[in-house]
Design a protein around this motif. Structure first.
Motif, PDB file in Angstrom:
ATOM      1  N   VAL A 126     -17.849   3.604   0.084  1.00  0.00           N
ATOM      2  CA  VAL A 126     -17.019   2.688  -0.704  1.00  0.00           C
ATOM      3  C   VAL A 126     -16.245   1.718   0.176  1.00  0.00           C
ATOM      4  N   GLY A 127     -16.107   1.999   1.470  1.00  0.00           N
ATOM      5  CA  GLY A 127     -15.326   1.124   2.337  1.00  0.00           C
ATOM      6  C   GLY A 127     -13.860   1.076   1.953  1.00  0.00           C
ATOM      7  N   GLU A 128     -13.334   2.201   1.460  1.00  0.00           N
ATOM      8  CA  GLU A 128     -11.954   2.275   0.996  1.00  0.00           C
ATOM      9  C   GLU A 128     -11.319   3.577   1.453  1.00  0.00           C
ATOM     10  N   GLY A 129      -9.989   3.606   1.364  1.00  0.00           N
ATOM     11  CA  GLY A 129      -9.313   4.843   1.671  1.00  0.00           C
ATOM     12  C   GLY A 129      -7.811   4.694   1.752  1.00  0.00           C
ATOM     13  N   LEU A 130      -7.159   5.784   2.050  1.00  0.00           N
ATOM     14  CA  LEU A 130      -5.706   5.815   2.195  1.00  0.00           C
ATOM     15  C   LEU A 130      -5.290   4.802   3.250  1.00  0.00           C
ATOM     16  N   TRP A 184     -11.016  16.680   3.023  1.00  0.00           N
ATOM     17  CA  TRP A 184     -10.040  15.615   3.244  1.00  0.00           C
ATOM     18  C   TRP A 184     -10.125  14.617   2.090  1.00  0.00           C
ATOM     19  N   HIS A 185     -11.218  13.875   2.032  1.00  0.00           N
ATOM     20  CA  HIS A 185     -11.551  13.029   0.886  1.00  0.00           C
ATOM     21  C   HIS A 185     -10.496  11.975   0.602  1.00  0.00           C
ATOM     22  N   GLN A 186     -10.031  11.333   1.683  1.00  0.00           N
ATOM     23  CA  GLN A 186      -9.074  10.240   1.533  1.00  0.00           C
ATOM     24  C   GLN A 186      -9.685   8.904   1.933  1.00  0.00           C
ATOM     25  N   GLY A 187     -11.008   8.857   2.087  1.00  0.00           N
ATOM     26  CA  GLY A 187     -11.653   7.588   2.370  1.00  0.00           C
ATOM     27  C   GLY A 187     -12.662   7.676   3.488  1.00  0.00           C
ATOM     28  N   ASP A 188     -13.553   6.683   3.540  1.00  0.00           N
ATOM     29  CA  ASP A 188     -14.607   6.664   4.557  1.00  0.00           C
ATOM     30  C   ASP A 188     -14.378   5.564   5.594  1.00  0.00           C
ATOM     31  N   ILE A 189     -13.124   5.087   5.709  1.00  0.00           N
ATOM     32  CA  ILE A 189     -12.782   4.058   6.696  1.00  0.00           C
ATOM     33  C   ILE A 189     -11.865   4.659   7.746  1.00  0.00           C
ATOM     34  N   GLU A 190     -11.871   4.072   8.927  1.00  0.00           N
ATOM     35  CA  GLU A 190     -11.242   4.703  10.083  1.00  0.00           C
ATOM     36  C   GLU A 190      -9.749   4.950   9.896  1.00  0.00           C
ATOM     37  N   GLN A 191      -9.041   4.016   9.275  1.00  0.00           N
ATOM     38  CA  GLN A 191      -7.595   4.194   9.122  1.00  0.00           C
ATOM     39  C   GLN A 191      -7.255   5.380   8.231  1.00  0.00           C
ATOM     40  N   SER A 192      -8.217   5.828   7.442  1.00  0.00           N
ATOM     41  CA  SER A 192      -7.969   6.902   6.482  1.00  0.00           C
ATOM     42  C   SER A 192      -8.244   8.291   7.028  1.00  0.00           C
ATOM     43  N   TYR A 193      -8.854   8.393   8.188  1.00  0.00           N
ATOM     44  CA  TYR A 193      -9.215   9.709   8.720  1.00  0.00           C
ATOM     45  C   TYR A 193      -7.944  10.486   9.079  1.00  0.00           C
ATOM     46  N   PRO A 194      -7.964  11.806   8.963  1.00  0.00           N
ATOM     47  CA  PRO A 194      -6.747  12.587   9.203  1.00  0.00           C
ATOM     48  C   PRO A 194      -6.165  12.441  10.603  1.00  0.00           C
ATOM     49  N   HIS A 195      -7.012  12.269  11.615  1.00  0.00           N
ATOM     50  CA  HIS A 195      -6.469  12.123  12.968  1.00  0.00           C
ATOM     51  C   HIS A 195      -5.831  10.758  13.179  1.00  0.00           C
ATOM     52  N   ASN A 196      -5.984   9.869  12.201  1.00  0.00           N
ATOM     53  CA  ASN A 196      -5.269   8.590  12.206  1.00  0.00           C
ATOM     54  C   ASN A 196      -4.153   8.560  11.165  1.00  0.00           C
ATOM     55  N   GLN A 197      -3.910   9.691  10.539  1.00  0.00           N
ATOM     56  CA  GLN A 197      -2.865   9.803   9.520  1.00  0.00           C
ATOM     57  C   GLN A 197      -1.883  10.930   9.860  1.00  0.00           C
ATOM     58  N   GLY A 198      -1.732  11.232  11.156  1.00  0.00           N
ATOM     59  CA  GLY A 198      -0.681  12.143  11.571  1.00  0.00           C
ATOM     60  C   GLY A 198      -1.121  13.481  12.111  1.00  0.00           C
ATOM     61  N   PHE A 199      -2.419  13.776  12.104  1.00  0.00           N
ATOM     62  CA  PHE A 199      -2.875  15.073  12.597  1.00  0.00           C
ATOM     63  C   PHE A 199      -3.341  14.973  14.045  1.00  0.00           C
ATOM     64  N   ASP A 200      -2.900  15.936  14.855  1.00  0.00           N
ATOM     65  CA  ASP A 200      -3.305  15.987  16.261  1.00  0.00           C
ATOM     66  C   ASP A 200      -4.788  16.305  16.403  1.00  0.00           C
ATOM     67  N   TRP A 201      -5.271  17.136  15.501  1.00  0.00           N
ATOM     68  CA  TRP A 201      -6.678  17.576  15.549  1.00  0.00           C
ATOM     69  C   TRP A 201      -7.152  17.761  14.119  1.00  0.00           C
ATOM     70  N   ALA A 202      -8.424  17.432  13.871  1.00  0.00           N
ATOM     71  CA  ALA A 202      -8.953  17.558  12.515  1.00  0.00           C
ATOM     72  C   ALA A 202     -10.444  17.827  12.532  1.00  0.00           C
ATOM     73  N   THR A 261      -8.982  -0.968   2.992  1.00  0.00           N
ATOM     74  CA  THR A 261     -10.396  -1.345   2.980  1.00  0.00           C
ATOM     75  C   THR A 261     -10.875  -1.569   4.406  1.00  0.00           C
ATOM     76  N   GLY A 262     -12.185  -1.456   4.605  1.00  0.00           N
ATOM     77  CA  GLY A 262     -12.730  -1.647   5.933  1.00  0.00           C
ATOM     78  C   GLY A 262     -14.207  -1.320   5.978  1.00  0.00           C
ATOM     79  N   LEU A 263     -14.732  -1.242   7.178  1.00  0.00           N
ATOM     80  CA  LEU A 263     -16.135  -0.925   7.412  1.00  0.00           C
ATOM     81  C   LEU A 263     -16.341   0.578   7.316  1.00  0.00           C
ATOM     82  N   PRO A 264     -17.194   1.042   6.403  1.00  0.00           N
ATOM     83  CA  PRO A 264     -17.422   2.481   6.307  1.00  0.00           C
ATOM     84  C   PRO A 264     -17.932   3.070   7.622  1.00  0.00           C
ATOM     85  N   TYR A 265     -17.479   4.269   7.917  1.00  0.00           N
ATOM     86  CA  TYR A 265     -17.959   5.055   9.052  1.00  0.00           C
ATOM     87  C   TYR A 265     -17.567   4.479  10.407  1.00  0.00           C
TER      88      TYR A 265
END
Length: 545
Positions: A140-144, A168-186, A520-524
């Motif tokens: 979808v190119g979307e996420g948190l 996780w399921h907060q999006g398929d774009i890089e800014q939405s990944y858990p290690h970019n949302q405050g987690f040291d490891w995911a 929004t962004g580039l998926p994956y």
């Protein structure tokens, strides 16, 4: 692209820490309550601060750790209660034990589906405020958005180690990944169980997923080979500041039920490993474990439960895994200073009611619905020597309250942003002082971007259709009619105006603090080892954007 909404949108940016004398911006209904009870709450907060300081002093100056377990698609009553275990033909002895050791929240409200609930917990906000409206399956190119300030981000600023394992399921774009949302490891899958447990040959043969697997039909007139999702990234692992890497999936390999079961086993093992890691370090920790089970759509070779349904059986299996995790917590020596929260994200996936082994039980409805069965779940909180064991509270609690409450307990309230509405209410008084000390008697229930119902005390109004007066809106007493089947005009005649006032207070705050856009962004992007088929899927998706 994000679907249009009726209200204007504004991208909000993350704020630096602001002194606590700048108040958190809450919704209009909370301020309506605060005008009535603020003086008493302020006096109580002085006592709470003293109690929290006492708890820290007893632990060498360290605030409590947090272990947060969020289970997928399990309705109220389906775990934690021996009587209901017998009704359903499953056993959840470890979750039952956890319930007896802590506080059972009897009116925990979530969002109607998994992505919105998780967004609400992570941000302390109704997901629509962050532009998050619904569950997505494929690219979808979307996420948190990065502009949201998540609970792990504020806990990090308070000195916590953070780790995420599982869904996780907060999006398929890089800014939405858990290690970019405050987690040291995911360690997490990019998508969710529709891909992981339904889009498989085995699920097709179980008659659970229709039309996806090619061998299920002869495809005589197929033209568009890109219509069905393909090349989806499965599970990845990453550390904060780094890039993710897909694991246990080779180029050209077909995802199967065996792969899904291996993923679940891996996440359970990684939850144990991460617990041991963070418990050994000289800092408080926030460990988040979001299992994929009990979501599963293939019958086991041999059922372990009397029920045997493909969800119910995995819920019993998951109970054993949770028992192993809690035992491991005891072995670390950190159990007495660790708050354990276990809950479900929304009601059952009623679309598979019968074959799944789960059923609606007390409340009508399930996943995706604003009915009580969609948004009421079991929730248990254990805090040794602080929360009274084997206690219960009928106070209303919303999943967004976890954000603000954990921040208060962690000493991280200063890091909650002050430039946006925070829906989560600080419920520390309820945890420390027990039933009757909650600070919420209302909930707004959305389905996607649409406000569908409003709860106030024991009453619930389903919003009227456009042009219909509030006095004619279906209104229920949840105690008397838990299945929301008998609206009585005797309620709506007096309550219609009050509910409409609640909606107006809510709308005024939205107008003052408009919703953010979804990211929004580039998926994956940010995955270093994309398989060729994943590259092709992304190229095809981007070709028409």
């Amino acid at each position: 692209m994000k679907l249009c909404t009726l209200l204007p949108l504004l991208i909000l940016t993350a704020s630096p820490a602001i002194a606590q004398d700048t108040p958190i911006i809450h919704d209009g209904e909370f301020e309506h309550l605060r005008a009535q009870f603020g003086t008493a709450w302020d006096a109580q907060d002085v006592e709470i601060d003293a109690k929290l300081a006492e708890i820290r002093d007893a632990n060498g100056g360290q605030p409590p750790n947090f272990l947060y377990i969020l289970i997928d698609d399990v309705s109220f009553g389906q775990m934690g209660d021996r009587k209901m275990n017998y009704v359903m033909g499953i056993e959840t002895p470890n979750i039952n034990q956890l319930a007896t050791e802590g506080l059972s929240l009897m009116r925990m409200y979530t969002e109607p589906s998994c992505t919105p609930t998780r967004t609400a917990m992570l941000t302390g906000r109704h997901p629509v405020r962050a532009g998050v409206e619904e569950v997505k399956v494929a690219l979808v190119g979307e996420g948190l958005p990065a502009s949201e300030v998540t609970l792990p981000e504020i806990l990090k600023q308070a000195g916590y180690n953070t780790a995420h394992v599982g869904k996780w399921h907060q999006g398929d774009i890089e800014q939405s990944y858990p290690h970019n949302q405050g987690f040291d490891w995911a360690a997490f899958p990019l998508h969710q169980q529709v891909q992981l447990s339904l889009m498989t040959p085995e699920a097709m043969r179980s008659n659970a997923m229709l039309g996806y697997v090619p061998e299920g039909q002869n495809n005589q007139f197929l033209l568009d080979a890109r219509f069905k999702p393909y090349g989806l990234v499965t599970g990845v692992e990453a550390e904060a500041g780094g890039v993710a890497r897909e694991v246990d999936m080779a180029a050209g390999e077909v995802w199967t039920q065996d792969k899904y079961e291996d993923m679940n086993l891996r996440y359970q093992q990684q939850a144990l490993e991460q617990l041991q890691r963070v418990a050994a370090e000289d800092a408080p920790f926030f460990l988040q474990y979001w299992p994929l089970y009990p979501l599963n759509f293939v019958y086991p070779d041999q059922a372990i439960s009397r029920n045997g349904g493909f969800h119910a059986d995995k819920l019993q299996l998951l109970d054993g895994w949770i028992g192993d995790l809690l035992d491991a917590l005891e072995e670390t020596g950190e159990a007495d200073n660790t708050i354990v929260v276990l809950m479900a994200d929304n009601g059952l996936m009623y679309h598979y009611e019968g074959t799944s082994g789960l059923n609606q039980l007390i409340y009508r409805g399930g996943k995706t619905q604003h009915l009580e069965g969609g948004v009421r779940t079991d929730a248990f909180i254990r805090w040794p020597n602080v929360i009274v064991a084997n206690s219960a509270a009928g106070d209303i609690f919303h999943v967004s309250d976890i954000y603000t409450t954990m921040a208060r307990i962690a000493g991280a309230t200063d890091y909650i942003p002050r430039d946006r509405v925070i829906d989560g209410i600080d419920q520390t008084a309820l945890l420390l002082n027990g039933e009757g000390h909650g600070r919420r008697d209302y909930v707004y229930v959305y389905e996607g971007p649409v406000l569908r119902s409003v709860v106030k005390q024991e009453f619930k109004m389903h919003l009227p259709a456009p042009g219909q007066p509030g006095a004619g809106a279906p209104t229920y007493n949840i105690y008397r009619d838990p299945r929301e089947q008998h609206p009585l005009v005797g309620y709506s005649l007096w309550a219609g105006a009050s509910f409409q006032d609640m909606v107006k207070r809510h709308q005024k705050m939205i107008a003052k603090y408009p919703h953010s856009e979804i990211g929004t962004g580039l998926p994956y992007e940010g995955i270093e080892n994309l398989r060729p088929e994943s590259e092709l899927a992304r190229e095809t998706f981007m070709s028409w954007q």
